[in-house]
Design a protein around this motif. Structure first.
Motif, PDB file in Angstrom:
ATOM      1  N   ASN A  43       0.838  -1.194   0.000  1.00 56.12           N
ATOM      2  CA  ASN A  43       0.000   0.000   0.000  1.00 56.12           C
ATOM      3  C   ASN A  43       0.879   1.252   0.000  1.00 56.12           C
ATOM      4  OD1 ASN A  43      -2.285   1.564   0.001  1.00 56.12           O
ATOM      5  ND2 ASN A  43      -2.576   1.454   2.198  1.00 56.12           N
ATOM      6  N   THR A  44       1.624   1.402  -1.092  1.00 59.48           N
ATOM      7  CA  THR A  44       2.462   2.591  -1.245  1.00 59.48           C
ATOM      8  C   THR A  44       1.896   3.438  -2.374  1.00 59.48           C
ATOM      9  OG1 THR A  44       3.951   1.584  -2.862  1.00 59.48           O
ATOM     10  CG2 THR A  44       4.511   1.304  -0.518  1.00 59.48           C
ATOM     11  N   ARG A  45       2.276   4.676  -2.387  1.00 61.01           N
ATOM     12  CA  ARG A  45       1.777   5.596  -3.410  1.00 61.01           C
ATOM     13  C   ARG A  45       2.147   5.123  -4.809  1.00 61.01           C
ATOM     14  NH1 ARG A  45       2.695  11.770  -4.832  1.00 61.01           N
ATOM     15  NH2 ARG A  45       4.894  11.228  -4.843  1.00 61.01           N
ATOM     16  N   ARG A  48      -0.044   2.102  -5.768  1.00 60.42           N
ATOM     17  CA  ARG A  48      -1.431   2.530  -5.992  1.00 60.42           C
ATOM     18  C   ARG A  48      -1.572   3.240  -7.335  1.00 60.42           C
ATOM     19  NH1 ARG A  48      -1.027   4.055  -0.492  1.00 60.42           N
ATOM     20  NH2 ARG A  48      -0.775   6.229  -1.139  1.00 60.42           N
ATOM     21  N   LYS A  49      -0.601   4.088  -7.674  1.00 56.95           N
ATOM     22  CA  LYS A  49      -0.636   4.801  -8.951  1.00 56.95           C
ATOM     23  C   LYS A  49      -0.538   3.822 -10.113  1.00 56.95           C
ATOM     24  CE  LYS A  49      -0.576   8.552 -11.448  1.00 56.95           C
ATOM     25  NZ  LYS A  49      -1.746   9.433 -11.513  1.00 56.95           N
ATOM     26  N   TRP A  71       2.295  10.640 -15.700  1.00 52.49           N
ATOM     27  CA  TRP A  71       2.109  10.309 -14.277  1.00 52.49           C
ATOM     28  C   TRP A  71       2.999  11.118 -13.332  1.00 52.49           C
ATOM     29  CZ3 TRP A  71       6.604   8.638 -12.111  1.00 52.49           C
ATOM     30  CH2 TRP A  71       7.539   8.023 -12.945  1.00 52.49           C
ATOM     31  N   THR A  75       6.041  15.377  -7.783  1.00 53.30           N
ATOM     32  CA  THR A  75       6.017  15.112  -6.341  1.00 53.30           C
ATOM     33  C   THR A  75       6.608  13.753  -5.968  1.00 53.30           C
ATOM     34  OG1 THR A  75       3.789  14.152  -6.379  1.00 53.30           O
ATOM     35  CG2 THR A  75       3.962  16.556  -6.065  1.00 53.30           C
ATOM     36  N   TRP A  76       7.065  12.992  -6.961  1.00 51.28           N
ATOM     37  CA  TRP A  76       7.572  11.643  -6.705  1.00 51.28           C
ATOM     38  C   TRP A  76       9.044  11.698  -6.285  1.00 51.28           C
ATOM     39  CZ3 TRP A  76       4.038   7.858  -6.762  1.00 51.28           C
ATOM     40  CH2 TRP A  76       2.846   8.091  -7.445  1.00 51.28           C
ATOM     41  N   GLU A  80      10.413   6.327  -5.486  1.00 54.37           N
ATOM     42  CA  GLU A  80       9.078   6.068  -6.033  1.00 54.37           C
ATOM     43  C   GLU A  80       9.114   6.013  -7.555  1.00 54.37           C
ATOM     44  OE1 GLU A  80       5.977   8.060  -2.888  1.00 54.37           O
ATOM     45  OE2 GLU A  80       7.187   9.421  -4.108  1.00 54.37           O
TER      46      GLU A  80
END
Length: 108
Positions: A43-45, A48-49, A71, A75-76, A80
């Motif tokens: 359950n990481t950003r 999820r993306k 994408w 902000t990554w 990430e």
């Protein structure tokens, strides 16, 4: 005499690419449920993306486009981004295998 069905074995470098391939072949209405069952994603950003993009592409049968401009909103973190790039590469591998699968299935 019984006919011997032709079986083709597909091998993938990651579980992620295998699951994406399976989803493409199955073309089920319950795509998200199948993905959740076959691939327990952290359950990481980044995950999820990736999951949102892939499920949307499969559900709506649109072209997969993994360009960072689609994408990366700035902000990554580098970590990430690296995870997403790896996941998109896994998806690309699955798409290539799916293309071979479609070509082979048309020949039979």
């Amino acid at each position: 005499l019984l006919c011997q069905p032709k079986l083709t074995k597909y091998m993938f470098g990651t579980r992620t690419s295998g699951v994406v391939f399976a989803l493409l072949v199955l073309q089920t209405e319950k795509i998200e449920e199948v993905m959740n069952e076959l691939l327990s994603t952290p359950n990481t950003r980044a995950w999820r993306k990736w999951k949102t993009i892939i499920l949307d592409c499969i559900k709506h049968r649109v072209d997969f486009d993994f360009e960072a401009s689609n994408w990366d909103d700035g902000t990554w973190s580098d970590t990430e981004k690296s995870i997403l790039i790896d996941l998109f590469q896994d998806t690309h591998d699955a798409l290539q295998a799916f293309g071979r699968y479609l070509a082979e299935s048309r020949q039979t």
